[in-house]
Design an enzyme around this catalytic site. Sequence first.
Site, PDB file in Angstrom:
ATOM      1  N   LYS A   1       0.835  -1.202   0.000  1.00 59.57           N
ATOM      2  CA  LYS A   1       0.000   0.000   0.000  1.00 59.57           C
ATOM      3  C   LYS A   1       0.866   1.248   0.000  1.00 59.57           C
ATOM      4  CE  LYS A   1      -1.959   2.969   2.804  1.00 59.57           C
ATOM      5  NZ  LYS A   1      -2.005   4.190   1.979  1.00 59.57           N
TER       6      LYS A   1
ATOM      7  N   GLU B   1       9.699   0.851  10.739  1.00 60.85           N
ATOM      8  CA  GLU B   1      10.734   1.877  10.548  1.00 60.85           C
ATOM      9  C   GLU B   1      10.034   3.210  10.707  1.00 60.85           C
ATOM     10  OE1 GLU B   1      12.535   4.727   9.214  1.00 60.85           O
ATOM     11  OE2 GLU B   1      12.674   3.810   7.215  1.00 60.85           O
TER      12      GLU B   1
ATOM     13  N   CYS C   1      13.320  10.513   7.158  1.00 60.12           N
ATOM     14  CA  CYS C   1      13.195  10.028   8.535  1.00 60.12           C
ATOM     15  C   CYS C   1      14.513  10.158   9.287  1.00 60.12           C
ATOM     16  CB  CYS C   1      12.681   8.602   8.553  1.00 60.12           C
ATOM     17  SG  CYS C   1      13.563   7.524   7.428  1.00 60.12           S
TER      18      CYS C   1
ATOM     19  N   GLU D   1       9.174  15.427  15.634  1.00 58.37           N
ATOM     20  CA  GLU D   1       9.545  15.297  14.224  1.00 58.37           C
ATOM     21  C   GLU D   1       8.716  16.282  13.396  1.00 58.37           C
ATOM     22  OE1 GLU D   1       8.672  11.560  12.058  1.00 58.37           O
ATOM     23  OE2 GLU D   1      10.754  11.641  11.400  1.00 58.37           O
TER      24      GLU D   1
END
Length: 502
Positions: free
Chosen positions: A200, A275, A309, A406
């Site tokens: 996906k 992750e 990331c 983040e």
Amino acid sequence: MAAAVAPAVERAAAGIKNQAVLDFLRKPKMLLIGGKWTPAKSGKTFETINPANEEVLALVAEGGKADVDEAVKAARKAFEESRWPRLNPHQRARMLYKIAELIEQHADELAEIETLDNGKAVTQARAIDVAGAAETFRYYAGWCSKIYGETNPSDPSMFNYTLREPVGVCGQIIPWNFPLLMACWKIAPALACGNTVILKPAEQTPLSALRLGELAQEAGLPDGVLNIITGFGPGAGSSIAEHPEIDKVAFTGSTEVGRLILQASTGNLKRVSLELGGKSPNIIFTDADLGSAVPTAMMGVFYNTGQVCAAGTRIFVQQGKYDEFVDQLTKFSAGMTVGNPLDPATKMGPVVSKEQFDRVRNYVEIGKREGAKLTTGGEAAADRGYFIKPTIFADVNNNMRIAQEEIFGPVAAAIPFKDENDAVLQGNDTTYGLAAAVWTRDIARAHKVARALKAGTVWINTYGAIDPISPFGGYKQSGFGRELGKHSIELYTQIKSVYVKL
Ligand code: NAP
Ligand code: MG
């Protein structure tokens, strides 16, 4: 829900060089299930937008639970009945090599598709995303014939050996920051080990995965081995995460959704690898080569418009060089070419979406309110499109929200530190642990700090190097499981011990 009006593709994709991209955009964007392109059972579609001009590039099938069910049936059939897991490994390798070749043959086209959908600079899409995608397939093609079991020294009356076997049907949910590359990091090792896949892609960037699906078919991948379900997280994504017939789920994305994936996996105890996000420290000592540290730190945080990331978003600079470093970083960053990502001179394109644009600008306001000093950027860089100037906050305290959360955009936080101990304490003072870097000419200190940092990847005197040969993944809330290298082979296989009475 988008009205089903054909988008003005020429306008949305203005500036592209490859006719093949237009041809691809004009085709209906459907789900790949059991080797056939099919609309969503609901008939629904959603828009995917070019973040550089806010135009609709394509209407894409909105897959849901019913479509995931079909994909799981197809993947299960391909796993149990087709010869994929039992195919001669050299033949399986040949198909993965073929996919790598096709990615390279269509590299310019794929780079433009990626740039249109995601907004990343096209030269970087070509050199990093597409080149890395081909390299990943090639690397894992080599593994097909090198997945060994072992013979074990058991009792002389017994012969014991192990088989390393595929896990089965794998669900893979990926984010929008490196759409093609993340698809390949997930698909290539899973297929090399003999699994079948339901992928996906992120709703913001479904296009390159669909093109990859076409190329995989062209390479001769048997029906049902790779299925692609475009759609939303709640719906397509959650149905994958909780599906009782999916044996493993691999996820890359936010820590928040990572938690949901883990919770959803408990029904059938599927294997999970995650992750997740990061807030990575880039630590620069006074003896570092600033000529290299400054531009590398800049790209370490602004590469891919900061949507990485492992971005080095917390730049720790030792007192004594702090002011000089911040001055240089500010000057370099203010001079970065931000603009049309299809222009080869562009270093930074827009962020991926309106949502991300608002989120990043909100963090800029938070940083100001927290008392950090804005040295450059902070505002939109164009009237149209989701462009934000490279933004640097100096005099940041590691406890501020802009140093702990983040942001996932072009925002850097420069933080001073005293000594080695202080650098490690502050660097590790985060819930994340994806990556870190240390800059020094003192070789012992470099290795000592690398050991002390709680992160899955540490760079010394560089930032951001990634190679499919080496594991990638997180400490702490940056996730668990390691992708790339032989470690992906471990994620996508399970071990059977066989005893033979002699
Ligand atoms: P996200 O929600 O974690 O999206 C990642 C993937 O998970 C997408 O394919 C998403 O589908 C899917 N998803 C969302 N909710 C789901 C659910 N309940 N069950 C199963 N799958 C689900 O990330 P985002 O919303 O795009 O971005 C939010 C923040 O996440 C960013 O600002 C950034 O901080 C972080 N992020 C991190 C990474 C990374 O590489 N670590 C990548 C992207 C974003 P949809 O696309 O349809 O939502
Ligand atoms: Mg989301």
